[in-house]
Write a protein that holds these residues in place. Structure first.
Motif, short mmCIF file in Angstrom:
data_model
loop_
_atom_site.label_atom_id
_atom_site.label_comp_id
_atom_site.label_asym_id
_atom_site.label_seq_id
_atom_site.Cartn_x
_atom_site.Cartn_y
_atom_site.Cartn_z
N ASP A 195 0.93 -1.24 -0.25
CA ASP A 195 -0.75 -0.06 -0.09
C ASP A 195 1.45 0.81 0.03
O ASP A 195 1.14 1.33 1.32
CB ASP A 195 -1.06 0.04 1.44
N GLY A 196 0.74 1.69 -0.92
CA GLY A 196 2.41 2.85 -1.31
C GLY A 196 3.36 1.80 -0.67
O GLY A 196 4.07 1.81 -1.32
N ARG A 197 4.29 2.96 0.07
CA ARG A 197 5.69 2.68 1.29
C ARG A 197 5.47 1.87 2.04
O ARG A 197 6.08 1.53 2.68
CB ARG A 197 6.15 4.23 0.49
#
Length: 392
Positions: free
Chosen positions: A333-335
């Motif tokens: 989830d993103g980074r």
């Protein structure tokens, strides 16, 4: 006299043969790992990364995607073919699969898919005239239906690959690039055409070396050979018969063999702590995984309806201390690396070293894929959440 092994001795031999015990051979890199394993299974699913990237990562640590691509698809190091499944194989193994190419050619088709001789001829002539091409460049990989609804062009070129007229030694993105074998293969490999018995003898010997200790069924599964094929050559393969205490009556009845060099090596060293792809050759055979790792039940649930999944979509076993001690269903989830579901084999009674191993594996995986945080969602035992959070 037949050598007798304990279950722990057999497990250590297996781990060493698969590159998980002792110092990792980073000097030979990804290609060295491929040569040791003999085959790396390919699959389209990508969560943290695709499986063919996860396999060298598990053994060597955070190797980057460019290193994997360069090792597998440099054009003169490896090729794709049907072995355990769709796999990338060292180019040196080309002669070993002459028996399978002859089998496909004699059968005349791949998986019953029919295509006209004219379509086959057109694909070969196009590659000869225009050089290496993807299925899309050849005219399109599929019809208007589902992904498996292949076009005549795709059926023809895949049949040519199975027959050995065409080879894949490069990819563009995730697309196979097809080329004529006569243009790609070194003359020495192209001209080596061992008979069926020699091919089988080589593959059974390689399977024994790659597995360390293996039952007859394990040897069959490694390269998808039949029982008759293994039986015809196993006693002339160089492998030696062994018995393994704790592997059960079924293994004893099946027969068990070991690589003599592995038996003599007395494997020692540091155990790797890592998350494993469900397609990793250490665990791709479910009955063998349960036998070697004390009943650990491993199952890919990606194709199971979500409501019926027990552990998650792309469950990665945790290897630590030479044992499979937990599972993670990862996502990004993103980074943030997300552990959508996490569990331990001992339930709520988790040793501190196992918690530390899980935290270490999650942190290393997160850094490898460019994440700087880890979030744990569902835990099978909530009592492990705070200790894990503290370690992370």
């Amino acid at each position: 006299m037949t050598t007798q092994l304990t279950a722990d001795e057999a497990r250590r031999i297996v781990l060493a043969a698969q590159g998980f015990l002792g110092a990792p051979d980073r000097r030979s890199g990804v290609l060295g790992a491929l040569r040791t394993l003999g085959a790396v299974q390919l699959d389209t699913i990508s969560t943290l990364a695709r499986s063919h990237e996860l396999v060298p990562y598990a053994r060597l640590g955070p190797v980057g995607r460019p290193a994997v691509e360069a090792a597998y698809w440099a054009g003169d190091t490896a090729f794709e073919y049907w072995s355990h499944a769709a796999c990338v194989l060292p180019l040196s193994a080309w002669p070993d699969f002459a028996f399978r190419r002859r089998h496909f050619r004699a059968r005349g088709h791949l998986w019953g898919q029919q295509v006209t001789d004219e379509a086959y001829k057109t694909v070969i002539e196009r590659l000869r005239a225009d050089g290496p091409l993807t299925a899309t460049e050849l005219g399109g990989a599929k019809n208007k239906g589902e992904w498996w609804d292949w076009s005549d062009t795709k059926i023809a070129v895949e049949r040519a690959l199975a027959f050995g007229d065409v080879v894949c030694v490069r990819r563009e993105g995730w697309k196979r690039v097809y080329d004529l074998s006569e243009r790609v293969l070194p003359a020495a490999l192209a001209e080596e055409e061992p008979d069926d018995a020699e091919c089988l003898r080589r593959l059974v010997r390689l399977a024994g070396r790659q597995l360390g200790v293996a039952t007859r069924t394990d040897l069959m599964d490694q390269y998808r050979l039949t029982r008759a094929q293994v039986d015809a050559v196993v006693h002339d393969s160089g492998l030696v018969p062994v018995t393994v205490a704790g592997w059960g009556d079924k293994a004893a009845k099946d027969g068990t063999w070991a690589d003599p060099d592995a038996l003599a090596a007395n494997p020692r060293g540091r155990h790797r702590t890592t998350l494993l792809s469900p397609f990793d050759s250490l665990v791709w055979d479910r009955p063998r995984t349960a036998r070697v790792f004390g009943g650990f039940e491993h199952r890919l649930e990606a194709y199971v309806p979500a409501a019926k999944r027990v552990h998650g979509y792309f469950v990665m076993p945790l290897l630590a201390g030479g044992r499979l001690v937990g599972r993670v269903d990862p996502a990004r989830d993103g980074r943030t690396l997300v552990a959508r579901r996490l569990s331990f084999e001992n339930g709520a009674r988790v040793a501190e070293r196992t918690l530390v191993a899980m935290a270490e594996a999650l942190r290393e995986a997160a850094l490898w894929v460019g994440c700087d945080d880890v979030r744990i969602e569902q835990l099978d035992h909530e009592s492990t959440r705070e200790p894990l959070r503290a370690l992370l």
